[in-house]
Motif scaffolding. Sequence first.
Motif, PDB file in Angstrom:
ATOM      1  N   TYR A 180      -6.713   8.635  -1.793  1.00  0.00           N
ATOM      2  CA  TYR A 180      -6.322   7.606  -0.826  1.00  0.00           C
ATOM      3  C   TYR A 180      -7.184   7.670   0.428  1.00  0.00           C
ATOM      4  O   TYR A 180      -7.405   6.659   1.092  1.00  0.00           O
ATOM      5  N   PHE A 182     -17.391   8.414  -3.826  1.00  0.00           N
ATOM      6  CA  PHE A 182     -16.750   8.008  -5.075  1.00  0.00           C
ATOM      7  C   PHE A 182     -17.051   8.976  -6.220  1.00  0.00           C
ATOM      8  O   PHE A 182     -16.273   9.072  -7.170  1.00  0.00           O
ATOM      9  N   ALA A 196      -7.054  -1.016   3.266  1.00  0.00           N
ATOM     10  CA  ALA A 196      -8.290  -1.563   3.836  1.00  0.00           C
ATOM     11  C   ALA A 196      -8.143  -3.052   4.112  1.00  0.00           C
ATOM     12  O   ALA A 196      -8.634  -3.559   5.131  1.00  0.00           O
ATOM     13  N   LEU A 198      -5.873   4.614  -5.688  1.00  0.00           N
ATOM     14  CA  LEU A 198      -7.058   3.801  -5.370  1.00  0.00           C
ATOM     15  C   LEU A 198      -6.646   2.404  -4.910  1.00  0.00           C
ATOM     16  O   LEU A 198      -7.195   1.871  -3.938  1.00  0.00           O
ATOM     17  N   ASN A 244       0.843  -1.190   0.000  1.00  0.00           N
ATOM     18  CA  ASN A 244       0.000   0.000   0.000  1.00  0.00           C
ATOM     19  C   ASN A 244       0.881   1.243   0.000  1.00  0.00           C
ATOM     20  O   ASN A 244       0.633   2.200  -0.733  1.00  0.00           O
ATOM     21  N   PHE A 291     -13.530   1.396   1.366  1.00  0.00           N
ATOM     22  CA  PHE A 291     -13.043   0.092   0.919  1.00  0.00           C
ATOM     23  C   PHE A 291     -12.983  -0.883   2.091  1.00  0.00           C
ATOM     24  O   PHE A 291     -13.228  -2.083   1.934  1.00  0.00           O
ATOM     25  N   ILE A 334      -7.219   0.386  -1.287  1.00  0.00           N
ATOM     26  CA  ILE A 334      -7.768  -0.975  -1.166  1.00  0.00           C
ATOM     27  C   ILE A 334      -6.828  -1.859  -0.354  1.00  0.00           C
ATOM     28  O   ILE A 334      -7.265  -2.622   0.524  1.00  0.00           O
ATOM     29  N   LEU A 336     -16.456  -2.254   2.589  1.00  0.00           N
ATOM     30  CA  LEU A 336     -16.790  -3.226   1.550  1.00  0.00           C
ATOM     31  C   LEU A 336     -16.063  -4.552   1.749  1.00  0.00           C
ATOM     32  O   LEU A 336     -16.661  -5.627   1.642  1.00  0.00           O
ATOM     33  N   ILE A 337     -14.770  -4.494   2.042  1.00  0.00           N
ATOM     34  CA  ILE A 337     -13.982  -5.716   2.245  1.00  0.00           C
ATOM     35  C   ILE A 337     -14.487  -6.476   3.471  1.00  0.00           C
ATOM     36  O   ILE A 337     -14.620  -7.703   3.445  1.00  0.00           O
ATOM     37  N   GLN A 349     -10.191   5.362   1.739  1.00  0.00           N
ATOM     38  CA  GLN A 349      -9.899   4.022   2.253  1.00  0.00           C
ATOM     39  C   GLN A 349     -10.945   3.467   3.227  1.00  0.00           C
ATOM     40  O   GLN A 349     -11.209   2.259   3.203  1.00  0.00           O
ATOM     41  N   MET A 357     -21.144   6.197   0.424  1.00  0.00           N
ATOM     42  CA  MET A 357     -20.063   5.691  -0.429  1.00  0.00           C
ATOM     43  C   MET A 357     -20.193   6.240  -1.844  1.00  0.00           C
ATOM     44  O   MET A 357     -19.210   6.645  -2.472  1.00  0.00           O
TER      45      MET A 357
END
Length: 301
Positions: free
Chosen positions: A102, A133, A168, A161, A82, A108, A165, A111-112, A105, A129
């Motif tokens: 960045y 975005f 995250a 980006l 990262n 993300f 991710i 979502l993860i 984050q 979100m």
Amino acid sequence: MSDSIEKKGIIELLSAMIMMGTVGLFVVESGQSAYNVVFYRCTLGAIFLLAYCLYSGKLKNTGINTKKLIIIIFSAIFLVFNWVMLFASFKTASISTSTVIYHAQPFFFILIWALAFKEAVSLNKILWMGLAFIGVTLVADINTNEFSLSSDYILGVSLALLAAIFWAASATLVKLLTGVSTYLITLIQLFVGIIVLFPFSDLSGITDVTVKQWSYLLVLGAVHTCLTYILMYSSYQKLSAPVIAVMTFIYPAVAIFVDFYFYNESMSVIQIAGVFMIMFSSYAVNQNLSFLSLKKINASA
């Protein structure tokens, strides 16, 4: 909690966020590749942090076991790459653009976490979100008439980006750790970074690194890695979540100022609007604000 303790926490976190905001300047001025910068950052940071931990007794009762060690190692791999992608994006996009993108984050991370543990994401968070975005696309400020997947700018935006991710993913793994010293987690991550990045780093020109470049690398290791994390961890114990959430926005604000002051990189009105979209959306999610009414909603909703 007394006012004096809270004030101390505010000063600590303020100092940490200002330091974080200047990372891009030291990365660019070091004159090293992204892999080299992160390798030196991990090496110097590990040395200073280990010295601090040994001096302050932070390595006692670490709560580590084999399973937790494996989790830390994988989190470290995501963390160091990262950094590599973020630092590379500084040189192909800009410090301000990369840092703001960045800063998406946390979304993300949501979502993860939801995908990994099959947790539903509320409509409210999805709406925030979406706004964030949209902000990312505005900050990226891509000229569709000159759009090219091979352009350095598009590469820089994409790297920022991807860095978000990877951060995250690392944070998701760290969140699984309970009862483990945060200082030990960071220390292991830095040592893993040294091992993982060694094959990718070009150290053949180490004798050609100037004294000025070494000074930038030294500050990245001692200040931006060791001191910053010490101040952040200390402040987190003294401050409430809302205060921490608000103060994290100092980081991208300082990065934007640094980019303007040192490199004459300024943002357009559209980009600034995107910055506010990202920042406010992040704050709203952290504070669990309703997308429509801007009032706090039940956390279980």
